[in-house]
Design an enzyme around this catalytic site. Structure first.
Site, PDB file in Angstrom:
ATOM      1  CG  ASP A 149      -1.830   1.150   1.337  1.00 38.15           C
ATOM      2  OD1 ASP A 149      -1.970   1.884   0.348  1.00 38.15           O
ATOM      3  OD2 ASP A 149      -2.430   1.341   2.422  1.00 38.15           O
TER       4      ASP A 149
ATOM      5  CG  ASP B 205      -3.479   4.489  -2.210  1.00 38.48           C
ATOM      6  OD1 ASP B 205      -2.772   3.501  -1.917  1.00 38.48           O
ATOM      7  OD2 ASP B 205      -4.511   4.786  -1.582  1.00 38.48           O
TER       8      ASP B 205
END
Ligand SMILES: *[C@@H]1O[C@H](CO)[C@@H](O)[C@H](O)[C@H]1NC(C)=O
Ligand SMILES: *[C@@H]1O[C@H](CO)[C@@H](O)[C@H](O)[C@H]1NC(C)=O
Ligand SMILES: *[C@@H]1O[C@H](CO)[C@@H](O)[C@H](O)[C@H]1NC(C)=O
Ligand SMILES: *[C@@H]1O[C@H](CO)[C@@H](O)[C@H](O)[C@H]1NC(C)=O
Length: 458
Positions: free
Chosen positions: A162, A347
């Site tokens: 992440d 992201d």
């Protein structure tokens, strides 16, 4: 997936709630039923788009727009009859109590260690090619998330990398049996190299109070050969239902900047920050593919994985994200549109690409039959639509392209006639460029000069 403090900080970035423009070029039309029954013939389950959109709003504590709240309530009501009601609160005890209560349970198995310094672990020489490490990134449930194998203290778990958060946390043997169901857990007692960090805790929470919390240790982490011998591992003692239900993923590897790490009292470094001094190059790359296995690589940029030349832009690290200005967009061959002041983050942990409403409206104005559908909380269109490409500005340095075919995310009905858009609106100063963007672009994150590089996947 950030600390409350961080969430509060982000709230400050969120623009005053603006109602979706009434004069949006997307016309409304009659609603249709949102089927929730999984159909193996479809790559993604109906509702995947709505869930992904809600998840992104929660991750960044952006208030849910009205349409999305309605869509969520409708979905919950539909689910209530057939499935046990999912609870967004942390399962079991409260986060704090859980962390304390369970610290003892692991006491005999692992030696107490002195508080690790903020400088974190020492990176060992990577296995194989000097200073590099590479793992597969496998898409789950039709590209909702990408998982990669990570070896921690000799145990391998599939984790979600992440680039939008900075904690490495895992499902582990301290969790209640119910929370562990279906997961591969890190067995705290079986690691010979785990050292608990006395008194250290972490807590990551969404705006709605869901999240993960627990205690902290250090252990050897090997990601495809890139190894850090004293990496902070956050051991969940409580996790929210959404994580419990996602049995494919057993935790996260945060790859944003270490300033967002939630460990207290001493903030810890990310795997990338710890590994960087020993990597051949201070970079990691994300090669995420549409419905195909890709890779994450540390320490090298594999030029055979993309066509053309990689272009670079400076990253603004103020917020702790891989953030850049993104002030210009172009739909297909149309004249570029300006979005002054636009900022965006790259992201990998977010499924969709979320932009300002102006961009979303301009984009789908070019798609026949596209509607802002209240029933699913986002823009949908006929699945057989020809979608134009969307180009976006990266740091004022170059324009990158998202292929139209990558913007068709998921069918919302079992018939597969109506599809959920991969590009959706977010009412925030930060635009979130998630996996929809990564599928079109091979992306390099450079921690040496804080820059981001992109080159198109063909
Ligand atoms: C290095 O890689 C080889 C082959 O992939 C593997 O057998 C070995 O266990 C690895 N060593 C370390 C220290 O990770
Ligand atoms: C590069 O482009 C060629 C032709 O367009 C294509 O066949 C090939 O798969 C591309 N390579 C990569 C790594 O995407
Ligand atoms: C950062 O470093 C890379 C080399 O790894 C270089 O190509 C790029 O131009 C640099 N980017 C910036 C913004 O300085
Ligand atoms: C970096 O981002 C911060 C927060 O979004 C902003 O206040 C600042 O102006 C930005 N700096 C540059 C050089 O763009």
């Amino acid at each position: 997936m950030h600390s409350s403090l961080h969430a509060i900080f982000l709230l400050a970035l969120v623009t005053l709630a603006l109602a979706a423009p009434r004069n949006a070029p997307i016309q409304k039309r009659g609603v249709f039923k949102v089927e929730r029954v999984p159909n193996p013939n479809f790559k993604r389950s109906p509702g995947a788009g709505t869930r992904a959109l809600i998840k992104a709003h929660r991750k960044y504590s952006v208030p849910l727009p009205e349409g999305l709240v309605a869509a969520m309530n409708a979905a919950n009501a539909a689910n209530a009859a057939s499935a046990p009601k999912s609870n967004s609160a942390l399962t079991g005890e409260t986060a704090k109590k859980g962390a304390k209560g369970n610290a003892k349970a692991s006491g005999t198995a692992v030696a107490a260690a002195p508080l690790a310094s903020a400088s974190g672990g020492v990176a060992a020489k990577a296995n194989g090619t000097a200073g590099t490490g590479k793992v597969t990134a496998t898409p789950i449930n039709g590209d909702v998330e990408y998982l990669s194998p990570v070896n921690i203290g000799g145990q391998t778990l599939n984790l979600d990398f992440d680039s939008g958060s900075s904690d490495l946390w895992v499902f582990n043997s301290q969790l209640s049996t119910a929370s562990q169901t279906g997961h591969t857990v890190f067995n705290v007692a079986k690691s010979q190299t785990l050292q608990m960090m006395t008194g250290a805790t972490y807590s990551i929470s969404y705006g709605d109070g869901s999240g993960s919390a627990g205690n902290v240790g250090t252990d050897t982490v090997n990601i495809g050969g890139a190894t850090v011998t004293s990496q902070a591992i956050e051991l969940a003692t409580a996790v929210s239902a959404s994580f419990v239900e996602d049995t494919a993923s057993n935790g996260l590897v945060g790859l944003a900047f270490s300033k967002l790490n939630t460990v207290k009292p001493t903030q810890q470094k990310t795997f990338f920050d710890n590994a960087m001094p020993n990597l051949a190059e201070p970079v990691f790359t994300a090669d995420l593919r549409s419905n195909a296995v890709g890779a994450y690589e540390f320490g090298a940029i594999d030029t055979s994985k993309f066509n053309g030349t990689m272009q670079w832009a400076a990253v603004n690290t103020t917020n702790g994200f891989w953030q850049f200005s993104s002030e210009k967009f172009q739909v297909g061959d149309a004249t570029p549109m300006a979005v002054p002041g636009g900022q965006a983050i790259a992201d990998t942990g977010t499924t969709l690409m979320l932009t300002s409403a102006a961009v979303v409206n301009a984009y789908y104005a070019n798609v026949q039959g596209a509607v802002n559908d209240q029933q699913v909380g986002g823009v949908t269109f006929p699945c057989n639509s020809q979608l134009p490409d969307l180009q976006f500005d990266v740091g004022g340095s170059f324009m990158a392209n998202v292929k139209g075919s990558d913007i068709n995310f998921a069918p919302v009905d079992n018939a597969g006639t109506t599809c959920f858009g991969g590009v959706q609106a977010i009412q925030s100063n930060l635009q979130i460029y998630g996996d929809i963007m990564f599928k079109s672009q091979f992306v390099a994150f450079n921690g040496g000069n804080n820059s981001i590089g992109m080159a198109p996947h063909q």
